[in-house]
Motif scaffolding. Structure first.
Motif, PDB file in Angstrom:
ATOM      1  N   HIS A  89       7.413   1.367 -35.960  1.00  0.00           N
ATOM      2  CA  HIS A  89       6.350   2.028 -35.200  1.00  0.00           C
ATOM      3  C   HIS A  89       4.988   1.844 -35.882  1.00  0.00           C
ATOM      4  O   HIS A  89       3.997   1.545 -35.230  1.00  0.00           O
ATOM      5  CB  HIS A  89       6.632   3.531 -35.077  1.00  0.00           C
ATOM      6  CG  HIS A  89       7.458   3.909 -33.887  1.00  0.00           C
ATOM      7  ND1 HIS A  89       8.838   3.856 -33.904  1.00  0.00           N
ATOM      8  CD2 HIS A  89       7.114   4.335 -32.655  1.00  0.00           C
ATOM      9  CE1 HIS A  89       9.300   4.238 -32.715  1.00  0.00           C
ATOM     10  NE2 HIS A  89       8.279   4.537 -31.951  1.00  0.00           N
ATOM     11  N   THR A 147      14.507  10.431 -36.923  1.00  0.00           N
ATOM     12  CA  THR A 147      14.331   8.986 -36.947  1.00  0.00           C
ATOM     13  C   THR A 147      14.903   8.393 -38.230  1.00  0.00           C
ATOM     14  O   THR A 147      15.453   9.099 -39.071  1.00  0.00           O
ATOM     15  CB  THR A 147      12.837   8.626 -36.812  1.00  0.00           C
ATOM     16  OG1 THR A 147      12.699   7.213 -36.696  1.00  0.00           O
ATOM     17  CG2 THR A 147      12.046   9.117 -38.024  1.00  0.00           C
ATOM     18  N   THR A 148      14.749   7.096 -38.383  1.00  0.00           N
ATOM     19  CA  THR A 148      15.177   6.378 -39.590  1.00  0.00           C
ATOM     20  C   THR A 148      13.965   5.719 -40.227  1.00  0.00           C
ATOM     21  O   THR A 148      12.903   5.589 -39.607  1.00  0.00           O
ATOM     22  CB  THR A 148      16.210   5.296 -39.253  1.00  0.00           C
ATOM     23  OG1 THR A 148      15.588   4.302 -38.402  1.00  0.00           O
ATOM     24  CG2 THR A 148      17.414   5.896 -38.550  1.00  0.00           C
ATOM     25  N   GLY A 188      12.998   2.758 -38.215  1.00  0.00           N
ATOM     26  CA  GLY A 188      12.295   3.156 -37.005  1.00  0.00           C
ATOM     27  C   GLY A 188      10.837   3.483 -37.278  1.00  0.00           C
ATOM     28  O   GLY A 188       9.956   3.192 -36.467  1.00  0.00           O
ATOM     29  N   ILE A 189      10.568   4.076 -38.449  1.00  0.00           N
ATOM     30  CA  ILE A 189       9.185   4.433 -38.791  1.00  0.00           C
ATOM     31  C   ILE A 189       8.353   3.183 -39.019  1.00  0.00           C
ATOM     32  O   ILE A 189       7.273   3.024 -38.443  1.00  0.00           O
ATOM     33  CB  ILE A 189       9.154   5.349 -40.032  1.00  0.00           C
ATOM     34  CG1 ILE A 189       9.756   6.716 -39.687  1.00  0.00           C
ATOM     35  CG2 ILE A 189       7.722   5.517 -40.536  1.00  0.00           C
ATOM     36  CD1 ILE A 189       9.934   7.629 -40.863  1.00  0.00           C
ATOM     37  N   VAL A 208       7.668  13.990 -38.767  1.00  0.00           N
ATOM     38  CA  VAL A 208       9.096  13.910 -38.447  1.00  0.00           C
ATOM     39  C   VAL A 208       9.649  15.324 -38.435  1.00  0.00           C
ATOM     40  O   VAL A 208       9.749  15.975 -39.481  1.00  0.00           O
ATOM     41  CB  VAL A 208       9.870  13.048 -39.467  1.00  0.00           C
ATOM     42  CG1 VAL A 208      11.346  12.935 -39.056  1.00  0.00           C
ATOM     43  CG2 VAL A 208       9.252  11.660 -39.589  1.00  0.00           C
ATOM     44  N   LEU A 242       7.579  11.695 -34.492  1.00  0.00           N
ATOM     45  CA  LEU A 242       8.965  11.263 -34.335  1.00  0.00           C
ATOM     46  C   LEU A 242       9.908  12.427 -34.615  1.00  0.00           C
ATOM     47  O   LEU A 242       9.549  13.402 -35.280  1.00  0.00           O
ATOM     48  CB  LEU A 242       9.274  10.102 -35.290  1.00  0.00           C
ATOM     49  CG  LEU A 242       8.323   8.895 -35.205  1.00  0.00           C
ATOM     50  CD1 LEU A 242       8.538   7.962 -36.381  1.00  0.00           C
ATOM     51  CD2 LEU A 242       8.506   8.159 -33.896  1.00  0.00           C
TER      52      LEU A 242
END
Length: 617
Positions: free
Chosen positions: A299, A291-292, A295-296, A309, A288
């Motif tokens: 996923h 990201t936030t 969001g992680i 990241v 990624l």
């Protein structure tokens, strides 16, 4: 930019591995027969199996009922995926049983007229529909019989896990893989194994079909590539990153999952390092950018696959990066993150992934973050330095197989040896877990001789401990405990007043008292402006004692924008060592007058504090 290259693996071992790959692919595409629902199965007519229609599940049922929780029934569908069912209807039954729809009709048949033959005689009834209510009753009843099922505790997604017997398990999505003591690779369908449920998911990397030893490993070539970056510690940092790649496969099987954070200015190769790492891990990584935390975990879900990241930069006024770091910190020990939902139903996420970050400047890191990560600093590459790394298509699979083959030795020999070494280097328990796991994983992949070649004296434990102690001294010095962080903030705090045109700080006032001959009366008056008091040396400490009350407006202002606000400084300071923070001092010495008001104070022995601090060279 890393090149990805497809190669043909020469030799008997390579040929055998490719052949086994092909055979397994053919087997995975085979689908069991699903005969006409009107036909008997193992001599059992439609709807006439023992216990029909709902006393138990029909024999060889392709759907597995796992249990219940409230109104939800948890099922493993015929395709191996986890379903939580609250609303039961015909489409739901089809989703559970597909592609074995005929089984659904055979188990709970709804009969209709079979018509007439050519002579006009009535034919036997035939299956025309599903008795939906009977099927639903059977599945719900089985869920209640199985008992409570908590997907947050029992469901395992893709990645590395440890079985109940301590063996390493790799879940590739469509298969569960293990290696026995004879290094024989075996696989099974996802489902319930030893009390844990491995849900079927889109396939990711599968292990190399043949054992991989130190002589055949691609890890040696990868290490040579990693050495071409301009590391701050060239004898240590490439090994730490290689070790992280090893731990990335281990994921949920590890007790602690170390974090690595690469930093450096533009053009040092941070993004290329990410590309190399991601090329090795292939589809077995959540890669990624910017990201936030939300969001992680959207996923990752139940996976223990690693997370990378890139460009996790420090941005003023933004808490996004801080939340991502917090998630990685929780993943280190498998802690759970709870969040409220719009319908007032809380959601819990448990991260068990290894995290890798990069940034020009890392975000502000608390002590609890620093102790869980290795920060790898990169410098500018010289012109013509390095080469373009080449990642072969089987590199990741071979490394994964090494991890699986060496898992027992990693846990029983390699990791304990590194823990002992780092204990000799005076690392604390969390730093031992971080660096020890990374270095042990590196040794598993390349062996001790390669580590010797890069500059680590692995054969001499005392020399090794001294080298690692020196190499990590700066970053470990930054990992000060909370009580020390609180005290240092207080000593550097400005006092509302001036002395000879210079703005005073608490530390400067104490320096003048101890080294310039300032009287205790003047010192007491100056410190009172900051809400503090003072006691002479020997009363009761080895040196002068700084008296710190639990409440004072001036102290509240000093700590208002820190973690120690609203009296929190007292709780932090109480965590200090007994010889520095005199919590057991006589009661009469703890009452100190500050601006004519008697205050009950915590006493900090400045003489003992100075004695335990590093001496200026």
């Amino acid at each position: 930019m890393a090149k990805r290259k497809t190669i043909n693996h020469a030799g008997v071992t390579g040929t055998r591995a490719v052949f086994l790959d092909a055979m397994r692919w053919i087997e995975s595409r085979a689908i069991a027969e699903d005969p006409d629902p009107n036909f008997s199965r193992d001599g059992i007519k439609p709807g006439q199996w023992p216990g029909a229609p709902w006393d138990n599940l029909p024999p060889n049922c392709p759907v597995q009922v796992l249990g219940h929780n409230g109104d939800l029934i948890y099922c493993r569908s015929a395709t191996g995926q986890l379903h939580e069912v609250e609303r039961w209807d015909y489409p739901t039954l089809v989703k559970l049983f597909a592609p074995y729809i005929n089984f659904l009709y055979w188990a709970w048949p709804g009969f209709g007229s079979g018509g007439k033959d050519a002579d006009g005689q009535e034919l036997p009834p035939i299956v025309k529909r599903v008795e939906r209510d009977k099927a639903v009753t059977c599945l719900i009843a089985e869920g209640k019989r199985r008992g409570l099922f908590d997907p947050k505790k029992r469901v395992r997604g893709r990645g590395g896990w440890m079985a109940a017997n301590g063996a390493f398990v790799w879940h590739s999505g469509e298969r569960i893989w293990t290696v026995d003591s004879g290094l024989k690779l075996s696989c099974a369908d996802p489902g319930e194994h030893d009390g844990d449920f491995y849900t079927k998911l889109p396939s990711v990397m599968e292990p190399w079909q043949m054992p991989v030893n130190i002589l055949d490993t691609p890890a040696s070539r990868i290490l040579e590539d990693l050495k071409t970056w301009n590391w701050e510690r060239p004898y240590l940092d490439p090994l730490l990153l290689l070790g992280w790649i090893g731990t990335a496969f281990m994921g949920g099987a590890l007790a602690n999952r170390p974090i690595v954070f690469t930093t450096g200015g533009a053009g040092v190769g941070k993004s290329t390092l990410h590309q190399v790492t991601e090329a090795i891990l292939d589809d077995a990584v959540h890669a990624l950018v910017d990201t936030t935390a939300a969001g992680i975990y959207q996923h990752v879900k139940h996976d223990s696959l690693p997370v990378t990241v890139d460009e996790l930069e420090a941005k003023k006024g933004s808490t996004k990066a801080t939340a991502v770091i917090e998630l990685a910190r929780l993943a280190f020990s498998g802690g759970k993150m709870a969040r409220g939902g719009a319908s007032h139903d809380g959601t819990t996420f448990q991260a068990r992934s290894c995290f890798m970050f990069s940034a020009i400047l890392h975000p502000p890191l608390a002590v609890q973050d620093k102790t869980r990560m290795a920060i790898l600093n990169l410098r500018k590459l010289n012109k013509g330095h390095g080469r373009e790394p080449v990642i072969n298509d089987a590199d990741g699979r071979m490394l994964l197989r090494q991890v699986m083959d060496g898992w027992t030795g990693f846990n029983t020999k390699i990791l304990p040896d590194w823990r002992k070494t780092l204990h000799m280097a005076e690392f604390d328990a969390r730093a031992i877990s971080t660096y020890g796991t990374l270095l042990a994983a590196a040794e598993l992949l390349v062996g001790p001789l390669a580590m010797e070649a890069i500059g680590l004296p692995v054969g001499d434990q005392h020399a090794l401990a001294e080298m690692i102690q020196e190499a990590t001294s700066v970053e470990r010095a930054e990992q000060m405990e909370k009580w020390q962080e609180c005290l240092e903030h207080l000593l550097a705090a400005p006092i509302e007043g001036y002395n000879g045109g210079q703005r005073m700080t608490v530390g400067s006032v104490l320096h003048e008292f101890e080294n310039v001959g300032q009287t205790i009366e003047i010192t007491r008056d100056k410190l009172a402006l900051a809400g503090l008091g003072i006691r002479r040396a020997g009363d009761p400490g080895q040196g002068p004692c700084l008296a710190i009350p639990a409440q004072h407006p001036a102290l509240g202002k000093i700590f208002q924008d820190t973690d120690f606000y609203d009296g929190g400084w007292i709780n932090a300071l109480k965590q200090g060592p007994d010889q520095v923070v005199l919590t057991k001092a006589p009661k009469n010495t703890k009452v100190v007058k500050i601006s004519r008001v008697a205050k009950h104070c915590l006493l900090v022995d400045l003489g003992s504090y100075d004695a335990m601090m590093p001496k200026e060279q």
